[in-house]
Design a protein around this motif. Structure first.
Motif, PDB file in Angstrom:
ATOM      1  N   ARG A 222      -3.165  -2.856   2.770  1.00 13.34           N
ATOM      2  CA  ARG A 222      -3.980  -1.709   3.164  1.00 13.34           C
ATOM      3  C   ARG A 222      -3.634  -1.236   4.574  1.00 13.34           C
ATOM      4  O   ARG A 222      -3.639  -0.033   4.867  1.00 13.34           O
ATOM      5  CB  ARG A 222      -5.461  -2.069   3.060  1.00 13.34           C
ATOM      6  N   PHE A 223      -3.338  -2.181   5.457  1.00 13.42           N
ATOM      7  CA  PHE A 223      -2.923  -1.793   6.808  1.00 13.42           C
ATOM      8  C   PHE A 223      -1.625  -0.987   6.748  1.00 13.42           C
ATOM      9  O   PHE A 223      -1.494   0.055   7.410  1.00 13.42           O
ATOM     10  CB  PHE A 223      -2.736  -3.048   7.662  1.00 13.42           C
ATOM     11  N   LEU A 224      -0.665  -1.457   5.954  1.00 16.67           N
ATOM     12  CA  LEU A 224       0.595  -0.731   5.833  1.00 16.67           C
ATOM     13  C   LEU A 224       0.401   0.644   5.208  1.00 16.67           C
ATOM     14  O   LEU A 224       1.059   1.613   5.588  1.00 16.67           O
ATOM     15  CB  LEU A 224       1.587  -1.546   4.994  1.00 16.67           C
ATOM     16  N   GLN A 225      -0.483   0.747   4.232  1.00 14.88           N
ATOM     17  CA  GLN A 225      -0.746   2.053   3.615  1.00 14.88           C
ATOM     18  C   GLN A 225      -1.208   3.062   4.655  1.00 14.88           C
ATOM     19  O   GLN A 225      -0.763   4.211   4.666  1.00 14.88           O
ATOM     20  CB  GLN A 225      -1.789   1.913   2.507  1.00 14.88           C
ATOM     21  N   ARG A 226      -2.109   2.639   5.540  1.00 12.02           N
ATOM     22  CA  ARG A 226      -2.594   3.548   6.582  1.00 12.02           C
ATOM     23  C   ARG A 226      -1.476   3.897   7.566  1.00 12.02           C
ATOM     24  O   ARG A 226      -1.338   5.053   7.985  1.00 12.02           O
ATOM     25  CB  ARG A 226      -3.775   2.918   7.323  1.00 12.02           C
ATOM     26  N   TRP A 227      -0.668   2.901   7.922  1.00 12.36           N
ATOM     27  CA  TRP A 227       0.368   3.117   8.933  1.00 12.36           C
ATOM     28  C   TRP A 227       1.520   3.950   8.393  1.00 12.36           C
ATOM     29  O   TRP A 227       2.091   4.765   9.112  1.00 12.36           O
ATOM     30  CB  TRP A 227       0.880   1.769   9.428  1.00 12.36           C
ATOM     31  N   LEU A 228       1.859   3.773   7.102  1.00  8.97           N
ATOM     32  CA  LEU A 228       3.004   4.468   6.519  1.00  8.97           C
ATOM     33  C   LEU A 228       2.675   5.862   6.012  1.00  8.97           C
ATOM     34  O   LEU A 228       3.583   6.570   5.563  1.00  8.97           O
ATOM     35  CB  LEU A 228       3.594   3.632   5.375  1.00  8.97           C
ATOM     36  N   ARG A 229       1.426   6.263   6.073  1.00  2.76           N
ATOM     37  CA  ARG A 229       1.073   7.603   5.598  1.00  2.76           C
ATOM     38  C   ARG A 229       1.749   8.698   6.420  1.00  2.76           C
ATOM     39  O   ARG A 229       1.875   9.836   5.983  1.00  2.76           O
ATOM     40  CB  ARG A 229      -0.440   7.800   5.628  1.00  2.76           C
ATOM     41  N   ARG A 230       2.188   8.362   7.629  1.00  5.50           N
ATOM     42  CA  ARG A 230       2.860   9.360   8.455  1.00  5.50           C
ATOM     43  C   ARG A 230       4.256   9.698   7.915  1.00  5.50           C
ATOM     44  O   ARG A 230       4.834  10.708   8.298  1.00  5.50           O
ATOM     45  CB  ARG A 230       2.986   8.852   9.897  1.00  5.50           C
ATOM     46  N   LEU A 231       4.792   8.840   7.043  1.00  5.93           N
ATOM     47  CA  LEU A 231       6.102   9.085   6.446  1.00  5.93           C
ATOM     48  C   LEU A 231       5.942   9.880   5.153  1.00  5.93           C
ATOM     49  O   LEU A 231       4.917   9.804   4.482  1.00  5.93           O
ATOM     50  CB  LEU A 231       6.815   7.761   6.147  1.00  5.93           C
ATOM     51  N   THR A 232       6.969  10.625   4.788  1.00  8.94           N
ATOM     52  CA  THR A 232       6.913  11.364   3.527  1.00  8.94           C
ATOM     53  C   THR A 232       6.939  10.411   2.352  1.00  8.94           C
ATOM     54  O   THR A 232       7.408   9.267   2.458  1.00  8.94           O
ATOM     55  CB  THR A 232       8.093  12.340   3.415  1.00  8.94           C
ATOM     56  N   PHE A 233       6.457  10.888   1.216  1.00  5.05           N
ATOM     57  CA  PHE A 233       6.316  10.045   0.022  1.00  5.05           C
ATOM     58  C   PHE A 233       7.660   9.456  -0.412  1.00  5.05           C
ATOM     59  O   PHE A 233       7.789   8.248  -0.629  1.00  5.05           O
ATOM     60  CB  PHE A 233       5.709  10.897  -1.102  1.00  5.05           C
ATOM     61  N   GLY A 234       8.684  10.303  -0.530  1.00  2.00           N
ATOM     62  CA  GLY A 234       9.991   9.816  -0.959  1.00  2.00           C
ATOM     63  C   GLY A 234      10.617   8.870   0.037  1.00  2.00           C
ATOM     64  O   GLY A 234      11.279   7.899  -0.349  1.00  2.00           O
ATOM     65  N   PHE A 235      10.421   9.120   1.332  1.00  2.00           N
ATOM     66  CA  PHE A 235      11.016   8.254   2.345  1.00  2.00           C
ATOM     67  C   PHE A 235      10.427   6.855   2.297  1.00  2.00           C
ATOM     68  O   PHE A 235      11.117   5.862   2.508  1.00  2.00           O
ATOM     69  CB  PHE A 235      10.828   8.867   3.731  1.00  2.00           C
ATOM     70  N   ARG A 236       9.111   6.777   2.021  1.00  7.54           N
ATOM     71  CA  ARG A 236       8.480   5.449   1.901  1.00  7.54           C
ATOM     72  C   ARG A 236       9.133   4.630   0.789  1.00  7.54           C
ATOM     73  O   ARG A 236       9.445   3.453   0.964  1.00  7.54           O
ATOM     74  CB  ARG A 236       6.998   5.612   1.584  1.00  7.54           C
TER      75      ARG A 236
END
Length: 419
Positions: A222-236
């Protein structure tokens, strides 16, 4: 399932030169270990994951389950895009579980039948029964599949009796058809050793260990989900594929389905350092996979990590307190039940799954392990309540198959309408 095996054979086996051992319950341990012909072929994985992220549109089992609970209609294309996206990622080495697309397919079949078969209020249980069929087929365990569907939809320890009948009918029907092609034997061959009363302490310890592992997994995800939201969907998703490419070159055993390694870990072939390294790498991959919202289920990985936890703990205790440490098969079964109970918030299904794989002679141990893990794992399990929302950086309605989901719960029909 046959489509997934085809993807695995050509994406992982033929192209990347690595195919994990097969499951004993589905035809043996055929495998490929030669590695990619050229190291740079591993860089295909970021491309596959980035492309499949948009193919899948973000609508996996979690999103579909939330829509079912909310009574929200879902188009057939949304089901199939999520299923196909998951098949590509699982076929390319994702360590997440195949029960995601299988249960999603069951939801779709049930929803189609529910619209076309006039059963009154009972029609809305047909998607629920279809999901149970998917779980039963994925785990070769019809009783556990029915209970999993019931405990995931109806939260808490108070099971809805009215929901169990359609779930059991769907699970038995689905596994009957699936078994015609893939066999009816248990998923793993784990005959437990005799139970000694001092080993009950092992059940408590492994339950607490799995509670810690499950809480770390869920909260870090859940922490990573919040932190990675700044990246685009495909890039994640491309990032996840890039990490898998590195693991493919350095420790390929950690990619793909981890269940066969639990089977092999019960023999002296695999050493304690190997099991420990495999556990840590798989846990890291699962946290990252959940953080980027990759497609696939969390339940099969929970069984794999739980089995590895049991094997590792049994070996460590065997060096200090040999009277407490059970046989490897016993340790694996209890660990599998414990981590599944905590992650899915489904202790009854976890206990029954261990019984369907190895028999019910270990019921005292699995009960202690499963309910200890259920009690002390983070209460926000893998299917806990959040709103149906949109991922602002990804396809509309993006949610991982394994992300926590839901809205209001469907109520069982009156007894006169019950299936």
């Amino acid at each position: 399932m046959s489509v997934l095996k085809l993807f695995e054979r050509y994406l992982m086996g033929e192209t990347l030169g690595y195919l994990p051992p097969g499951l004993p319950g589905e035809g043996g341990l055929s495998q490929v270990f030669r590695g990619p012909s050229y190291w740079w072929l591993a860089l295909l994985l970021p491309l596959v994951f980035a492309a499949s992220s948009y193919l899948g549109s973000g609508r996996g089992l979690g999103w579909l389950l939330a829509a079912y609970r909310a009574g929200q209609p879902v188009r057939a294309s949304q089901y199939f895009r999520g299923i196909i996206g998951a098949l590509f990622q699982l076929g390319a080495g994702s360590p997440l579980g195949r029960e995601g697309p299988m249960a999603a397919l069951g939801l779709w079949v049930g929803s189609v039948l529910g619209r076309r078969i006039p059963l009154g209020e009972s029609s809305r249980f047909l998607p629920f029964a279809g999901m149970a069929a998917g779980f039963a087929s994925a785990f070769h365990a019809p009783m556990a599949g029915a209970l999993l569907a019931s405990e995931i939809v109806y939260r808490g320890l108070a099971l809805e009796v009215g929901a169990l009948a359609p779930a059991l009918i769907g699970a038995l029907a689905g596994f009957t058809v699936y078994g015609l092609f893939h066999g009816y034997g248990p998923l793993l061959e784990l005959p437990p050793g005799p139970l000694e009363w001092p080993q009950l302490f092992f059940g408590l310890v492994i339950g607490l260990v799995c509670a810690g592992v499950g809480t770390l997994w869920l909260e870090a995800e859940r922490f990573l989900q919040r932190w990675l939201r700044r990246l685009t969907f495909g890039f994640r998703h491309a990032l996840f594929g890039l990490v898998l490419a590195g693991v493919l070159l350095l420790m390929p055993e950690a990619i793909g389905n981890g269940l066969p390694w639990v089977q092999l870990g019960t023999s002296p072939i695999l050493t304690l350092p190997f099991l420990g390294g495999l556990f840590l790498v798989q846990l890291a991959l699962l946290i990252l996979g959940g953080g980027v919202r990759a497609y696939g289920g969390q339940l099969t990985p929970a069984i794999s990590l739980g089995g590895l936890s049991g094997l590792i703990l049994a070996q460590l205790l065997g060096q200090v307190f040999p009277s407490i440490a059970p046989a490897p098969e016993t340790a694996a079964l209890v660990g599998m039940a414990a981590l599944l109970a905590g992650i899915a918030r489904a202790p009854f299904a976890a206990v029954v799954l261990a019984g369907e794989i190895g028999g019910y002679s270990l019921l005292p141990l699995t009960l202690i392990g499963a309910f200890a893990a259920y009690t002390f794992t983070s209460p926000r399990g893998s299917f806990e309540d959040v709103e149906l929302s949109q991922d602002r950086d990804g396809p509309a309605g993006s949610q991982t198959e394994t992300a926590p989901q839901t809205s209001r719960l469907p109520q069982p029909p009156a007894s006169s309408d019950s299936p």
